[in-house]
Scaffold this motif. Structure first.
Motif, PDB file in Angstrom:
ATOM      1  N   GLN A   1      43.319  45.122  38.505  1.00 48.30           N
ATOM      2  CA  GLN A   1      44.421  44.826  39.426  1.00 48.30           C
ATOM      3  C   GLN A   1      45.766  45.131  38.785  1.00 48.30           C
ATOM      4  OE1 GLN A   1      44.486  44.032  42.547  1.00 48.30           O
ATOM      5  NE2 GLN A   1      42.528  43.107  43.083  1.00 48.30           N
ATOM      6  N   LYS A   2      45.878  44.824  37.512  1.00 46.82           N
ATOM      7  CA  LYS A   2      47.133  45.097  36.808  1.00 46.82           C
ATOM      8  C   LYS A   2      47.369  46.593  36.679  1.00 46.82           C
ATOM      9  CE  LYS A   2      49.698  43.852  32.613  1.00 46.82           C
ATOM     10  NZ  LYS A   2      49.656  43.091  31.332  1.00 46.82           N
ATOM     11  N   ARG A   3      46.277  47.349  36.520  1.00 43.72           N
ATOM     12  CA  ARG A   3      46.422  48.792  36.338  1.00 43.72           C
ATOM     13  C   ARG A   3      46.684  49.492  37.680  1.00 43.72           C
ATOM     14  NH1 ARG A   3      46.519  52.192  32.480  1.00 43.72           N
ATOM     15  NH2 ARG A   3      45.650  54.297  32.633  1.00 43.72           N
ATOM     16  N   PHE A   4      45.979  49.065  38.720  1.00 44.31           N
ATOM     17  CA  PHE A   4      46.128  49.706  40.041  1.00 44.31           C
ATOM     18  C   PHE A   4      46.265  48.643  41.121  1.00 44.31           C
ATOM     19  CE2 PHE A   4      43.386  52.777  37.645  1.00 44.31           C
ATOM     20  CZ  PHE A   4      44.352  53.765  37.486  1.00 44.31           C
ATOM     21  N   PRO A   5      47.421  48.030  41.243  1.00 48.71           N
ATOM     22  CA  PRO A   5      47.622  46.988  42.262  1.00 48.71           C
ATOM     23  C   PRO A   5      47.302  47.520  43.660  1.00 48.71           C
ATOM     24  CG  PRO A   5      49.478  47.087  40.743  1.00 48.71           C
ATOM     25  CD  PRO A   5      48.641  48.289  40.454  1.00 48.71           C
ATOM     26  N   GLU A   6      46.657  46.676  44.445  1.00 55.13           N
ATOM     27  CA  GLU A   6      46.332  46.952  45.846  1.00 55.13           C
ATOM     28  C   GLU A   6      45.288  48.053  46.021  1.00 55.13           C
ATOM     29  OE1 GLU A   6      49.880  47.636  48.058  1.00 55.13           O
ATOM     30  OE2 GLU A   6      50.821  45.754  47.444  1.00 55.13           O
ATOM     31  N   MET A   7      44.693  48.522  44.929  1.00 54.12           N
ATOM     32  CA  MET A   7      43.649  49.547  45.034  1.00 54.12           C
ATOM     33  C   MET A   7      42.267  48.987  44.660  1.00 54.12           C
ATOM     34  SD  MET A   7      45.125  52.319  46.075  1.00 54.12           S
ATOM     35  CE  MET A   7      44.012  53.665  45.677  1.00 54.12           C
ATOM     36  N   ILE A   8      42.233  47.705  44.328  1.00 56.89           N
ATOM     37  CA  ILE A   8      40.988  47.076  43.867  1.00 56.89           C
ATOM     38  C   ILE A   8      40.514  46.080  44.910  1.00 56.89           C
ATOM     39  CG2 ILE A   8      39.857  45.870  41.967  1.00 56.89           C
ATOM     40  CD1 ILE A   8      41.206  48.559  41.218  1.00 56.89           C
ATOM     41  N   THR A   9      39.267  46.217  45.327  1.00 55.84           N
ATOM     42  CA  THR A   9      38.665  45.297  46.299  1.00 55.84           C
ATOM     43  C   THR A   9      37.561  44.504  45.624  1.00 55.84           C
ATOM     44  OG1 THR A   9      39.109  46.843  48.114  1.00 55.84           O
ATOM     45  CG2 THR A   9      37.482  45.117  48.512  1.00 55.84           C
ATOM     46  N   LEU A  10      37.597  43.182  45.768  1.00 59.27           N
ATOM     47  CA  LEU A  10      36.570  42.307  45.194  1.00 59.27           C
ATOM     48  C   LEU A  10      35.799  41.641  46.325  1.00 59.27           C
ATOM     49  CD1 LEU A  10      35.193  40.724  42.886  1.00 59.27           C
ATOM     50  CD2 LEU A  10      37.095  39.094  43.004  1.00 59.27           C
ATOM     51  N   ARG A  11      34.469  41.726  46.265  1.00 59.86           N
ATOM     52  CA  ARG A  11      33.609  41.095  47.258  1.00 59.86           C
ATOM     53  C   ARG A  11      32.557  40.234  46.559  1.00 59.86           C
ATOM     54  NH1 ARG A  11      37.039  42.243  50.330  1.00 59.86           N
ATOM     55  NH2 ARG A  11      36.987  43.737  52.058  1.00 59.86           N
ATOM     56  N   THR A  12      32.316  39.058  47.111  1.00 58.78           N
ATOM     57  CA  THR A  12      31.228  38.198  46.641  1.00 58.78           C
ATOM     58  C   THR A  12      30.163  38.152  47.724  1.00 58.78           C
ATOM     59  OG1 THR A  12      32.740  36.838  45.323  1.00 58.78           O
ATOM     60  CG2 THR A  12      30.581  35.902  45.831  1.00 58.78           C
ATOM     61  N   LEU A  13      28.947  38.581  47.387  1.00 61.28           N
ATOM     62  CA  LEU A  13      27.847  38.644  48.341  1.00 61.28           C
ATOM     63  C   LEU A  13      26.753  37.652  47.959  1.00 61.28           C
ATOM     64  CD1 LEU A  13      27.455  42.533  48.663  1.00 61.28           C
ATOM     65  CD2 LEU A  13      29.002  41.014  49.916  1.00 61.28           C
TER      66      LEU A  13
END
Length: 258
Positions: A191-203
Motif C-alpha cells: 500500500q505504501k509503494r502503490f497507494p490505491e492499487m492494492i486490493t485485499l480480500r478475506t475469503l
C-alpha cells in the motif's frame, strides 16, 4: 484440452480465444506437480479464457535462485508458444498468481527483474524464517545446529519489496482460517509503494483451499450417514474454491462483475 509439458512448465490453454496469460507458482511442498495439485482452480481460470503456464520447482534455501529459474523457464515457454502461434498474434496481458511460497517468488521476480506484468494475485502469502517454515527444524530445534536461513531472509525480502517491487496492481487474498498467512504484514508494504492499487480480500477457507478439487460424491444404492458427511464436506470445499475462483476472475476482468 489437456496439460502439456513445455520447457519445464505445465501449460493448459483454453479452447476459446485467449485473453491473457497466467504464470502460476504454487506452495513449497506441492509446487512440484501443479498440474495435479492445483488442477481445479487453474483449469477453471483457463475456462474463462486465460492460458495457464504453471512452473514447478523444488524448494531449497536459495529462493533467489528459484525465482530466477522459474522466470527463465516461464519466458522460454512463452517464447515457444509465441513462435508456434498458439497464443494468437494480438497483445496478451500477463498476470502472476502465487500461492504461499509462490507469492514470495512472484514478489522477488517483481523486485529484481524488469518483467512486464498487468498485475499479480498473491494468495496466502507467507515469509517465515527457515526454522518455522520447515517443520522438522522447528520440532527438533535444529536451526542452531545447522545455522541456516532462506536467501533472502524474511527481513531482506520485505526490504527488497519495499524498495524495488515494480508490479503496480495487486490482489491479496487471505483465508479466514489460515494460521500460516502473513498477508496482513504484506499489505501495508505494498500500500505504501502503490497507494490505491492494492486490493485485499478475506475469503472463507484455509491455507489449503487453493488445493481443493471438485469431486462428485457418488453414493451407493443406500444413502448412508457417511454419504451425508461426505457430501457436506465436499460442498463446503467446493463452495470455498468457487468463491476463490470468482474473486480471481472478477479481479482479472472487472467486466465479469456486471
Amino acid at each position: 484440452m489437456e496439460w502439456q509439458e513445455i520447457s519445464g512448465n505445465w501449460v493448459y490453454l483454453p479452447r476459446q480465444e485467449i485473453i491473457g496469460i497466467v504464470h502460476f507458482l504454487g506452495g513449497a511442498f506441492v509446487a512440484t506437480a501443479p498440474q495435479f495439485s492445483y488442477s481445479s482452480i487453474l483449469e477453471q481460470i483457463a475456462q474463462a479464457g486465460y492460458g495457464i503456464v504453471a512452473t514447478p520447482f523444488l524448494n531449497t534455501f536459495d529462493h533467489l535462485a528459484i525465482a530466477r529459474e522459474v522466470l527463465n523457464r516461464f519466458e522460454t515457454a512463452l517464447e515457444r508458444l509465441q513462435k508456434t502461434n498458439r497464443l494468437g498474434k494480438r497483445y496478451l496481458p500477463i498476470y502472476g498468481i502465487g500461492h504461499s511460497m509462490g507469492c514470495k517468488l512472484h514478489l522477488l521476480i517483481g523486485s529484481l527483474y524488469e518483467v512486464e506484468r498487468a498485475g499479480n494475485i498473491l494468495i496466502s502469502f507467507n515469509n517465515y524464517p527457515a526454522n518455522r517454515a520447515i517443520p522438522l527444524m522447528e520440532q527438533f530445534d535444529l536451526s542452531p545446529v545447522f545455522d541456516v536461513e532462506f536467501i533472502p531472509s524474511p527481513l531482506q525480502t520485505e526490504q527488497l519489496i519495499a524498495d524495488n517491487y515494480c508490479i503496480r496492481r495487486n490482489l491479496l487474498i487471505k483465508f479466514s482460517q489460515d494460521d500460516l498467512d502473513q498477508t496482513i504484514d504484506l499489505n501495508p508494504v505494498l500500500q505504501k509503494r502503490f497507494p490505491e492499487m492494492i486490493t485485499l480480500r478475506t475469503l472463507t477457507g484455509t491455507h489449503l483451499t487453493p488445493l481443493s478439487q471438485n469431486i462428485r460424491w457418488q453414493t451407493g444404492e443406500i444413502f448412508t450417514p457417511f454419504d451425508a458427511i461426505g457430501q457436506w464436506v465436499n460442498q463446503k470445499l467446493s463452495g470455498n474454491l468457487m468463491e476463490l475462483k470468482q474473486e480471481v476472475l472478477t479481479w482479472l476482468n472487472p467486466m465479469l462483475a456486471f
